[in-house]
Design a protein around this motif. Sequence first.
Motif, mmCIF file in Angstrom:
data_model
loop_
_atom_site.group_PDB
_atom_site.id
_atom_site.type_symbol
_atom_site.label_atom_id
_atom_site.label_comp_id
_atom_site.label_asym_id
_atom_site.label_seq_id
_atom_site.Cartn_x
_atom_site.Cartn_y
_atom_site.Cartn_z
ATOM 1 N N TYR A 100 0.857 -1.195 0.000
ATOM 2 C CA TYR A 100 0.000 0.000 0.000
ATOM 3 C C TYR A 100 0.883 1.231 0.000
ATOM 4 O O TYR A 100 1.843 1.310 0.762
ATOM 5 N N MET A 101 0.559 2.197 -0.859
ATOM 6 C CA MET A 101 1.332 3.432 -0.839
ATOM 7 C C MET A 101 0.479 4.644 -1.165
ATOM 8 O O MET A 101 -0.492 4.569 -1.924
ATOM 9 N N GLU A 102 0.841 5.764 -0.540
ATOM 10 C CA GLU A 102 0.246 7.062 -0.863
ATOM 11 C C GLU A 102 1.361 7.917 -1.455
ATOM 12 O O GLU A 102 2.341 8.231 -0.775
ATOM 13 N N ILE A 103 1.204 8.239 -2.736
ATOM 14 C CA ILE A 103 2.219 9.030 -3.444
ATOM 15 C C ILE A 103 1.788 10.491 -3.445
ATOM 16 O O ILE A 103 0.626 10.801 -3.720
ATOM 17 N N ARG A 104 2.714 11.382 -3.147
ATOM 18 C CA ARG A 104 2.337 12.813 -3.118
ATOM 19 C C ARG A 104 3.119 13.636 -4.140
ATOM 20 O O ARG A 104 4.252 13.303 -4.493
ATOM 21 N N PHE A 105 2.493 14.684 -4.601
ATOM 22 C CA PHE A 105 3.142 15.602 -5.548
ATOM 23 C C PHE A 105 2.383 16.920 -5.554
ATOM 24 O O PHE A 105 1.221 16.975 -5.163
ATOM 25 N N ALA A 106 3.068 17.972 -6.039
ATOM 26 C CA ALA A 106 2.488 19.318 -6.083
ATOM 27 C C ALA A 106 2.157 19.679 -7.525
ATOM 28 O O ALA A 106 3.055 19.982 -8.306
ATOM 29 N N PRO A 107 0.886 19.646 -7.913
ATOM 30 C CA PRO A 107 0.525 19.900 -9.317
ATOM 31 C C PRO A 107 1.073 21.233 -9.853
ATOM 32 O O PRO A 107 1.463 21.314 -11.016
ATOM 33 N N LEU A 108 1.153 22.253 -9.016
ATOM 34 C CA LEU A 108 1.592 23.568 -9.519
ATOM 35 C C LEU A 108 3.032 23.547 -10.033
ATOM 36 O O LEU A 108 3.444 24.460 -10.742
ATOM 37 N N LEU A 109 3.791 22.502 -9.712
ATOM 38 C CA LEU A 109 5.179 22.417 -10.201
ATOM 39 C C LEU A 109 5.278 21.723 -11.556
ATOM 40 O O LEU A 109 6.371 21.554 -12.091
ATOM 41 N N HIS A 110 4.129 21.312 -12.098
ATOM 42 C CA HIS A 110 4.155 20.556 -13.361
ATOM 43 C C HIS A 110 3.389 21.270 -14.475
ATOM 44 O O HIS A 110 2.892 20.637 -15.398
ATOM 45 N N MET A 111 3.282 22.594 -14.357
ATOM 46 C CA MET A 111 2.425 23.339 -15.288
ATOM 47 C C MET A 111 3.192 24.132 -16.343
ATOM 48 O O MET A 111 2.595 24.905 -17.093
ATOM 49 N N ALA A 131 -0.575 0.624 -12.862
ATOM 50 C CA ALA A 131 0.365 -0.166 -12.053
ATOM 51 C C ALA A 131 -0.389 -1.002 -11.017
ATOM 52 O O ALA A 131 -0.079 -2.168 -10.792
ATOM 53 N N GLU A 132 -1.394 -0.381 -10.410
ATOM 54 C CA GLU A 132 -2.163 -1.117 -9.395
ATOM 55 C C GLU A 132 -2.855 -2.331 -10.026
ATOM 56 O O GLU A 132 -2.844 -3.426 -9.458
ATOM 57 N N ARG A 133 -3.421 -2.122 -11.215
ATOM 58 C CA ARG A 133 -4.099 -3.237 -11.906
ATOM 59 C C ARG A 133 -3.124 -4.358 -12.230
ATOM 60 O O ARG A 133 -3.409 -5.527 -12.027
ATOM 61 N N LYS A 134 -1.935 -3.991 -12.725
ATOM 62 C CA LYS A 134 -0.991 -5.027 -13.166
ATOM 63 C C LYS A 134 -0.232 -5.668 -12.014
ATOM 64 O O LYS A 134 0.102 -6.841 -12.071
ATOM 65 N N LEU A 135 0.096 -4.880 -10.990
ATOM 66 C CA LEU A 135 1.027 -5.362 -9.954
ATOM 67 C C LEU A 135 0.350 -5.657 -8.627
ATOM 68 O O LEU A 135 0.911 -6.344 -7.778
ATOM 69 N N GLY A 136 -0.827 -5.059 -8.406
ATOM 70 C CA GLY A 136 -1.570 -5.351 -7.186
ATOM 71 C C GLY A 136 -1.217 -4.476 -5.986
ATOM 72 O O GLY A 136 -1.755 -4.696 -4.904
ATOM 73 N N THR A 137 -0.300 -3.525 -6.141
ATOM 74 C CA THR A 137 -0.012 -2.611 -5.021
ATOM 75 C C THR A 137 -1.075 -1.511 -4.992
ATOM 76 O O THR A 137 -1.179 -0.722 -5.937
ATOM 77 N N THR A 138 -1.863 -1.490 -3.929
ATOM 78 C CA THR A 138 -2.905 -0.474 -3.810
ATOM 79 C C THR A 138 -2.241 0.896 -3.675
ATOM 80 O O THR A 138 -1.363 1.080 -2.823
ATOM 81 N N THR A 139 -2.627 1.837 -4.514
ATOM 82 C CA THR A 139 -1.952 3.132 -4.553
ATOM 83 C C THR A 139 -2.962 4.281 -4.565
ATOM 84 O O THR A 139 -3.935 4.235 -5.320
ATOM 85 N N ARG A 140 -2.736 5.259 -3.712
ATOM 86 C CA ARG A 140 -3.581 6.447 -3.680
ATOM 87 C C ARG A 140 -2.699 7.694 -3.735
ATOM 88 O O ARG A 140 -1.502 7.611 -3.494
ATOM 89 N N LEU A 141 -3.316 8.856 -4.010
ATOM 90 C CA LEU A 141 -2.539 10.084 -4.175
ATOM 91 C C LEU A 141 -2.847 11.115 -3.084
ATOM 92 O O LEU A 141 -3.995 11.243 -2.649
ATOM 93 N N ILE A 142 -1.807 11.838 -2.695
ATOM 94 C CA ILE A 142 -1.955 12.998 -1.811
ATOM 95 C C ILE A 142 -1.495 14.214 -2.607
ATOM 96 O O ILE A 142 -0.424 14.188 -3.227
ATOM 97 N N ILE A 143 -2.313 15.242 -2.613
ATOM 98 C CA ILE A 143 -1.988 16.433 -3.396
ATOM 99 C C ILE A 143 -1.339 17.475 -2.474
ATOM 100 O O ILE A 143 -1.867 17.797 -1.410
ATOM 101 N N ILE A 144 -0.199 17.974 -2.937
ATOM 102 C CA ILE A 144 0.579 18.918 -2.111
ATOM 103 C C ILE A 144 0.283 20.359 -2.509
ATOM 104 O O ILE A 144 0.269 20.706 -3.694
ATOM 105 N N CYS A 145 0.084 21.210 -1.488
ATOM 106 C CA CYS A 145 0.134 22.658 -1.665
ATOM 107 C C CYS A 145 1.504 23.095 -1.158
ATOM 108 O O CYS A 145 1.959 22.615 -0.121
ATOM 109 N N LEU A 146 2.152 23.979 -1.892
ATOM 110 C CA LEU A 146 3.470 24.429 -1.442
ATOM 111 C C LEU A 146 3.337 25.667 -0.577
ATOM 112 O O LEU A 146 2.546 26.568 -0.855
ATOM 113 N N ARG A 147 4.160 25.702 0.470
ATOM 114 C CA ARG A 147 4.109 26.801 1.443
ATOM 115 C C ARG A 147 4.386 28.142 0.780
ATOM 116 O O ARG A 147 3.843 29.158 1.182
#
Length: 348
Positions: A100-111, A131-147
Amino acid sequence: MGAAIMNILKLMPKAELHIHLDGSVRPDTIISLAKEEGLMLPVIDPNELRPYLHASEQCSSLTEYLSKFQLPLQCLQSAESLRRVAYELVEDAHRDHVKYMEIRFAPLLHMEKGLTVEEIISHVLAGTDEAERKLGTTTRLIIICLRSHPVNKNLKVVHAASAFIGKGVVGMDLAGDEVSYPPEIHRKVFEQAHDYGLPITIHAGEAADANNIDESIRHLHAARIGHGVRLQDDAALMQWVKDHHIVLEMCPSSNVQTKAVESWSDHPIKEYFDQGIRVTVNTDNLTVSGTTLTKEYERLMEIHDFSTAQFAEMNLYALQASFLENPEKLRLLNYFREEYETMGLLPK
Ligand SMILES: [Zn+2]
């Protein structure tokens, strides 16, 4: 450490709550993406490139640590690059028996090339879902706001993220320069996230003092704290965190590299654990920190004398505190418990 124990650390199912997408891109992938995007790299050999992407223990500060994200971020400005690195990150975690993993990233850095926040989230999700479908690792996302970003922009990020509730986005985070931008600046942003029903974790007590942990819990609705190394400076707050089951997402290698702690032996994780605080072990960044969960466990075992059963316990804390929805959370908790019982890591 014996081979049998090393094998257990590798094979035990693991949960990862704190990992940044842009800090976990494979060096080979950076080279290939730079080619596709027509970007000039300082060197083209993956081994020679590593120092540009990796913070060693000689790294002097969080600022120097954060400089290692510049190159990967330049390569992560298109739909395909976001999808690819998201997929590969789950693949790398899967190889380390992360279930199980929660991956985080800041969308404003990819624009930089015109993608919208919604598109960026969708592309990352396309990679993790595949990846979750093929490998079975349950994965969710956390969205980052930058300070360092203005409140009005962060409010838009929260709004965009809220459209993905139930579709893969499970929480919000605040990250970046903790010294110059204390959490109270963003109270309104996290009030909004809370109103939308988005769970919250905040980077606090990493580069600045325990007040930021207090503020993040009391006014920014944080159910979890990223790092929280400085919690040890405030005994009353420590008790409060313990009593209220606030979970700490600690990242030992990263904490040494950013100088949140002076050395591995100075890390407070074992003291927190022994006092009954719900600590979890995380990598922060596979590439920038040059680590895996298994490597973190090995070092913690060597230096702080954790047992394999204690790692099992911390993984159960992590799953319980995960932002994953039920019934999937219950399914994974049962799966982890059964595996740990079979491996002799839990009392039968
Ligand atoms: Zn982090």
